[in-house]
Scaffold this motif. Sequence first.
Motif, PDB file in Angstrom:
ATOM      1  N   CYS A 123       0.833  -1.206   0.000  1.00  0.00           N
ATOM      2  CA  CYS A 123       0.000   0.000   0.000  1.00  0.00           C
ATOM      3  C   CYS A 123       0.864   1.251   0.000  1.00  0.00           C
ATOM      4  O   CYS A 123       0.630   2.176  -0.780  1.00  0.00           O
ATOM      5  N   ARG A 124       1.865   1.278   0.850  1.00  0.00           N
ATOM      6  CA  ARG A 124       2.731   2.455   0.949  1.00  0.00           C
ATOM      7  C   ARG A 124       3.520   2.685  -0.337  1.00  0.00           C
ATOM      8  O   ARG A 124       3.856   3.804  -0.675  1.00  0.00           O
ATOM      9  N   ALA A 125       3.814   1.594  -1.053  1.00  0.00           N
ATOM     10  CA  ALA A 125       4.569   1.699  -2.302  1.00  0.00           C
ATOM     11  C   ALA A 125       3.687   2.027  -3.501  1.00  0.00           C
ATOM     12  O   ALA A 125       4.181   2.206  -4.605  1.00  0.00           O
ATOM     13  N   GLY A 126       2.366   2.090  -3.288  1.00  0.00           N
ATOM     14  CA  GLY A 126       1.472   2.485  -4.369  1.00  0.00           C
ATOM     15  C   GLY A 126       0.556   1.399  -4.889  1.00  0.00           C
ATOM     16  O   GLY A 126      -0.217   1.631  -5.806  1.00  0.00           O
ATOM     17  N   ASP A 127       0.621   0.198  -4.289  1.00  0.00           N
ATOM     18  CA  ASP A 127      -0.238  -0.906  -4.723  1.00  0.00           C
ATOM     19  C   ASP A 127      -1.235  -1.233  -3.615  1.00  0.00           C
ATOM     20  O   ASP A 127      -0.962  -2.041  -2.745  1.00  0.00           O
ATOM     21  N   GLY A 128      -2.375  -0.557  -3.658  1.00  0.00           N
ATOM     22  CA  GLY A 128      -3.402  -0.769  -2.644  1.00  0.00           C
ATOM     23  C   GLY A 128      -4.385  -1.866  -2.991  1.00  0.00           C
ATOM     24  O   GLY A 128      -5.391  -2.049  -2.302  1.00  0.00           O
ATOM     25  N   ALA A 129      -4.105  -2.628  -4.045  1.00  0.00           N
ATOM     26  CA  ALA A 129      -5.012  -3.700  -4.458  1.00  0.00           C
ATOM     27  C   ALA A 129      -5.166  -4.712  -3.328  1.00  0.00           C
ATOM     28  O   ALA A 129      -4.198  -5.131  -2.709  1.00  0.00           O
ATOM     29  N   GLY A 130      -6.383  -5.072  -3.052  1.00  0.00           N
ATOM     30  CA  GLY A 130      -6.654  -6.072  -2.029  1.00  0.00           C
ATOM     31  C   GLY A 130      -6.782  -5.506  -0.625  1.00  0.00           C
ATOM     32  O   GLY A 130      -7.091  -6.228   0.306  1.00  0.00           O
TER      33      GLY A 130
END
Length: 181
Positions: A123-130
């Motif tokens: 999430c912090r790296a830009g991938d909030g999927a899931g």
Amino acid sequence: MSLLELIDRADERSLAAAGLACLDRCLPLLAPEGGEVLRPVWAAVARGDGGAWGEAMAKARVELGDAGDEAAAGLVREMLDAAPAEWAEAPLREWASECSVTALALHGRYDAAEVTDESIARCRAGDGAGAGPLLAGELRRQETVLESVAHGPTGLRRARELSTEGGRVLRAVVSRRARTA
């Protein structure tokens, strides 16, 4: 832009606001009625006053007392205790980053979806999927705070509004969980 990139590019005031906003949103886990305790700290951030920042944080630590036995309250207390007394970029960046991770982890604890350290890092790296709804909402608030504060003093007002809203959301979720447990 990812949350990590926003933190990396933030100036002192933005970092102080970001860490403080995370603390403010999670404060209901430590002190359900303690929201006003951080008002002088917000004022110090608004003025960019490092001396007032340190004094206001020290006063907030005393006013909020001990965390008790609850693990979540202990994590919030750790965020408060870790706030740097020094108004300088490096310690503020470290604190803001730690507060970000802790706030996401605390929101993830109460989320409908299973949250892991790996999902928080994504999430912090830009991938909030899931990410579940509570974690996704906290991620959005953190990003919006950093983006808002970068636009100057009026952005601080938006940051406080987001913190108040986020604190209400977390308080409601925790209360609902307690009623159904």
